[in-house]
Design a protein around this motif. Structure first.
Motif, PDB file in Angstrom:
ATOM      1  N   LEU A 126      -3.805  -5.561   8.853  1.00 21.67           N
ATOM      2  CA  LEU A 126      -5.104  -5.421   9.516  1.00 21.67           C
ATOM      3  C   LEU A 126      -5.781  -4.083   9.251  1.00 21.67           C
ATOM      4  CD1 LEU A 126      -4.412  -7.078  13.005  1.00 21.67           C
ATOM      5  CD2 LEU A 126      -5.297  -8.128  10.913  1.00 21.67           C
ATOM      6  N   ALA A 127      -4.980  -3.018   9.186  1.00 18.67           N
ATOM      7  CA  ALA A 127      -5.560  -1.683   8.984  1.00 18.67           C
ATOM      8  C   ALA A 127      -5.385  -1.184   7.551  1.00 18.67           C
ATOM      9  CB  ALA A 127      -4.924  -0.687   9.957  1.00 18.67           C
ATOM     10  N   HIS A 128      -4.794  -2.030   6.700  1.00 18.88           N
ATOM     11  CA  HIS A 128      -4.595  -1.713   5.273  1.00 18.88           C
ATOM     12  C   HIS A 128      -3.794  -0.427   5.070  1.00 18.88           C
ATOM     13  CE1 HIS A 128      -7.427  -4.935   4.517  1.00 18.88           C
ATOM     14  NE2 HIS A 128      -8.327  -4.333   5.282  1.00 18.88           N
ATOM     15  N   GLU A 129      -2.819  -0.200   5.997  1.00 21.60           N
ATOM     16  CA  GLU A 129      -1.936   0.950   5.838  1.00 21.60           C
ATOM     17  C   GLU A 129      -0.856   0.620   4.803  1.00 21.60           C
ATOM     18  OE1 GLU A 129      -0.389   1.728   9.682  1.00 21.60           O
ATOM     19  OE2 GLU A 129      -2.302   2.411  10.520  1.00 21.60           O
ATOM     20  N   ARG A 130      -0.416   1.641   4.082  1.00 20.73           N
ATOM     21  CA  ARG A 130       0.587   1.432   3.040  1.00 20.73           C
ATOM     22  C   ARG A 130       2.001   1.456   3.640  1.00 20.73           C
ATOM     23  NH1 ARG A 130      -0.218   5.146  -2.081  1.00 20.73           N
ATOM     24  NH2 ARG A 130       1.458   3.752  -2.755  1.00 20.73           N
ATOM     25  N   LEU A 131       2.863   0.602   3.095  1.00 21.54           N
ATOM     26  CA  LEU A 131       4.269   0.593   3.488  1.00 21.54           C
ATOM     27  C   LEU A 131       5.090   1.139   2.321  1.00 21.54           C
ATOM     28  CD1 LEU A 131       5.076  -2.748   5.393  1.00 21.54           C
ATOM     29  CD2 LEU A 131       5.319  -0.425   6.228  1.00 21.54           C
ATOM     30  N   SER A 132       5.776   2.254   2.554  1.00 19.36           N
ATOM     31  CA  SER A 132       6.606   2.826   1.503  1.00 19.36           C
ATOM     32  C   SER A 132       7.844   1.958   1.268  1.00 19.36           C
ATOM     33  CB  SER A 132       7.031   4.245   1.880  1.00 19.36           C
ATOM     34  OG  SER A 132       7.863   4.209   3.028  1.00 19.36           O
ATOM     35  N   ILE A 133       8.536   2.229   0.180  1.00 25.28           N
ATOM     36  CA  ILE A 133       9.766   1.498  -0.120  1.00 25.28           C
ATOM     37  C   ILE A 133      10.796   1.699   0.980  1.00 25.28           C
ATOM     38  CG2 ILE A 133      11.687   1.244  -1.733  1.00 25.28           C
ATOM     39  CD1 ILE A 133       9.059   0.188  -2.799  1.00 25.28           C
ATOM     40  N   SER A 134      10.925   2.948   1.467  1.00 24.22           N
ATOM     41  CA  SER A 134      11.895   3.218   2.525  1.00 24.22           C
ATOM     42  C   SER A 134      11.527   2.489   3.820  1.00 24.22           C
ATOM     43  CB  SER A 134      11.998   4.726   2.785  1.00 24.22           C
ATOM     44  OG  SER A 134      10.762   5.237   3.256  1.00 24.22           O
ATOM     45  N   ALA A 135      10.220   2.426   4.121  1.00 23.34           N
ATOM     46  CA  ALA A 135       9.778   1.718   5.321  1.00 23.34           C
ATOM     47  C   ALA A 135      10.069   0.225   5.209  1.00 23.34           C
ATOM     48  CB  ALA A 135       8.291   1.948   5.555  1.00 23.34           C
ATOM     49  N   LEU A 136       9.825  -0.325   4.037  1.00 27.84           N
ATOM     50  CA  LEU A 136      10.096  -1.744   3.811  1.00 27.84           C
ATOM     51  C   LEU A 136      11.592  -2.034   3.935  1.00 27.84           C
ATOM     52  CD1 LEU A 136       8.784  -4.435   3.069  1.00 27.84           C
ATOM     53  CD2 LEU A 136       9.123  -3.874   0.658  1.00 27.84           C
TER      54      LEU A 136
END
Length: 306
Positions: free
Chosen positions: A265-275
């Motif tokens: 919804l907010a088009h925030e990026r997800l890093s590899i570590s977050a994923l």
């Protein structure tokens, strides 16, 4: 379907609501002070639940006594303390650190269960807690700066939310669900309102132009109805059918849902570590759901294949 599975799915739905409304709350407290926002949010939720009690299950009021009242207030105190210390902590520490420390309730709940309730988690649940804790670190801890007073406040928040889960599990099967939820939510509403009068510019909370602004109004409606009234009623009603450790693991999915909401919804990026953190938290919850011995069999089959 087993009652425990229905309970876990219902609590997962609650966690989904909390995670997806995180952005709404963030936007709203830009215009309305946090205590005032929670005071109005929990007051609306308490009013809605009380009306449901009057219209659909008025007989529950006949069961009201000092023990029930005390239990509801006690649960509400822990919930309020969690919100207060989280708000204070965010004044001094980063959102990412606060997210990780709050999520440590996934570790604290099994420990509290062992010492206070004499309930010991299964090996699968312990493995799930370890996986979820590592996942929380990868998902939320963007910085590794030194500890500060804000981290201390947020750790008290983690203890408070952990105790809220423990006490809810202990008393929810003794009293009527709706009446217990009304008392709990009303306690948070009153304490939040008093805190706003003493510690905030409460005049902002009664300004019509602020309350009727799009961001504040939407957040108040959604959070009071779904993230408070419905969510805590579901938790109080279904937690009696599952273990406290499972509840903590399910609630650890909140930052996962919040991250996914921000991504879509907010088009925030997800890093590899977050994923990777999201995946580990999900696996931790799944491990806790496996019947006893299934995880050991899975490991054994892996060793045979290798």
């Amino acid at each position: 379907m087993k009652p425990s599975l229905i309970a876990d799915l219902s609590l997962l739905f609650v966690t989904l609501i909390w995670g997806t409304t995180f952005v709404l709350v963030q936007n709203a407290i830009d215009f309305l002070p946090p205590f005032a926002f929670n005071g109005i949010r929990f007051s609306l939720a308490a009013l809605l639940l009380f009306l449901c009690l009057l219209f659909f299950d008025f007989k529950q009021l006949k069961q009201l006594n000092l023990k029930l009242l005390g239990s509801g207030v006690f649960i509400g105190l822990w919930l309020f303390l969690g919100y207060v210390t989280q708000t204070l902590g965010l004044l001094y520490t980063t959102t990412s650190k606060a997210g990780f420390i709050t999520g440590l309730s996934v570790v604290l709940v099994p420990l509290f269960s062992m010492f206070l309730l004499k309930q010991y988690p299964s090996k699968n649940a312990v493995f799930g807690v370890i996986a979820a804790t590592i996942g929380l670190f990868l998902l939320t801890l963007a910085d590794v700066s030194g500890l500060n007073i804000g981290d201390g406040f947020v750790f008290i928040c983690a203890i408070s939310f952990g105790m809220h889960i423990i006490i809810t599990g202990k008393v929810s099967n003794k009293y009527p669900t709706l009446l217990l939820t009304v008392i709990q939510i009303s306690t948070v509403a009153l304490l939040s309102t008093f805190s706003s009068f003493f510690f905030e510019d409460w005049r902002k909370s009664v300004r019509i132009e602020v309350l009727l602004s799009k961001d504040v109004l939407a957040a108040l409606i959604v959070t009071s109805v779904f993230a408070t009234a419905m969510a805590f009623f579901i938790q109080t009603n279904f937690q009696k059918y599952t273990s406290t450790t499972r509840v903590a693991l399910i609630f650890a999915m909140e930052p996962v849902f919040a991250a996914l909401t921000g991504f879509f919804l907010a088009h925030e990026r997800l890093s590899i570590s977050a994923l990777l953190g999201c995946i580990l938290i999900l696996l931790g919850m799944i491990f806790a759901e496996l019947p006893a011995g299934k995880l050991a069999l899975f490991r054994k089959s892996e060793s045979l294949e290798s």
